[in-house]
Motif scaffolding. Structure first.
Motif, PDB file in Angstrom:
ATOM      1  N   ASP A  94      -9.257 -22.397  30.729  1.00  5.74           N
ATOM      2  CA  ASP A  94     -10.626 -22.046  30.364  1.00  5.74           C
ATOM      3  C   ASP A  94     -10.554 -20.854  29.416  1.00  5.74           C
ATOM      4  O   ASP A  94     -10.189 -19.751  29.815  1.00  5.74           O
ATOM      5  CB  ASP A  94     -11.425 -21.683  31.619  1.00  5.74           C
ATOM      6  CG  ASP A  94     -12.854 -21.240  31.304  1.00  5.74           C
ATOM      7  OD1 ASP A  94     -13.258 -21.338  30.128  1.00  5.74           O
ATOM      8  OD2 ASP A  94     -13.541 -20.795  32.241  1.00  5.74           O
ATOM      9  N   SER A  96     -13.119 -19.602  27.732  1.00  7.14           N
ATOM     10  CA  SER A  96     -14.459 -19.070  27.473  1.00  7.14           C
ATOM     11  C   SER A  96     -14.451 -17.543  27.379  1.00  7.14           C
ATOM     12  O   SER A  96     -15.293 -16.948  26.716  1.00  7.14           O
ATOM     13  CB  SER A  96     -15.435 -19.511  28.572  1.00  7.14           C
ATOM     14  OG  SER A  96     -14.997 -19.084  29.849  1.00  7.14           O
ATOM     15  N   GLY A  97     -13.479 -16.907  28.054  1.00  7.67           N
ATOM     16  CA  GLY A  97     -13.398 -15.448  27.993  1.00  7.67           C
ATOM     17  C   GLY A  97     -12.329 -14.936  27.053  1.00  7.67           C
ATOM     18  O   GLY A  97     -12.040 -13.731  27.029  1.00  7.67           O
TER      19      GLY A  97
END
Length: 246
Positions: A94, A96-97
């Protein structure tokens, strides 16, 4: 051994994924996997100088067979294992950060002594131009220059370093455990390069603070580059990212 821990976690996450294709090649060994959410491509830099015997004990290729050999003393098996782990990681990661940028952005001003594990000329040049006190270590004598230290000196000098930028090929050549042990003073420890496509959680609590790798955003284009042995062709299908190991 860190690779042993990583492979056990990767095997758990490989459940439900299928090995689509693979290649032990230059410049990168690669593994392509597929699952319900699509395909993911993982790579590991191939280090010809590490290959002593061109023999692979894997006779029936599978994702699990490759991952199971990630901590093998056979360089071919280890490289395929890391590429497979990276494929699994890239399927699940992931971002997203994550920051879509370069490793240079991580190094604060007045950071003291900075070690580069692996001679990475563009990064070395930029760090020197910015005035950092850097120490470049390299195993491959063909990549040495007048300002490069042999990797034999890592054991003695790493305890003095405030920041470490390590080519993730230290996973391929099996030196990652020693590097982390000797660089405990460093407040920043980055694994960089395409081989660093690991899931950040695989490295939690190890001393690695960041991963600076590449996300394959155009698998078809990147795969063609790999099959043609092209650094540029592969990288054209990628996007650089930096993610913190929480």
């Amino acid at each position: 051994m860190l690779l042993g821990k990583i492979k056990r976690e990767a095997l758990r996450l490989a459940n439900g994924l299928e090995l689509v294709d693979f290649g032990f090649a230059l410049p990168y060994t690669w593994v392509l996997v597929e699952g319900p959410e699509g395909r993911a491509l993982g790579v590991a830099m191939t280090l010809p100088e590490e290959v002593q015997r061109y023999r692979n004990s894997i006779t029936e290729p599978s994702l699990e067979a490759f991952i199971g050999k990630a901590d093998s003393i056979n360089a071919i098996e280890r490289t395929l294992g890391l590429a497979a782990i990276n494929a699994v990681s890239q399927y699940h990661i992931d971002l997203s950060g994550a920051e879509w940028g370069d490793v240079l952005e991580l190094i604060p001003e007045n950071s003291g002594k900075v070690a580069l594990i692996g001679n990475m000329p563009p990064l070395v040049r930029e760090l020197r131009e910015k005035g950092y006190e850097i120490y470049v270590f390299e195993r491959n004598a063909r990549l040495w220059d007048k300002d490069t230290f042999s990797d034999a000196l890592e054991y003695h000098l790493l305890p003095e370093m405030d920041a470490v930028i390590a080519s993730a090929t230290c996973l391929v050549n099996g030196t990652i455990d020693m590097l982390l042990d000797r660089a405990k003073r460093a407040g920043l420890f980055v694994l960089t390069g395409p081989t660093g496509q690991l899931l950040p959680e695989f490295l939690r609590g190890t001393g690695v603070t960041h991963l600076a790798a590449m996300k394959v955003v155009d698998i078809k284009r990147a795969l063609l580059g790999l099959k043609l042995g092209s650094f540029k062709g592969f990288e054209e299908g990628n996007r650089k990212y930096v993610v913190e190991v929480m």
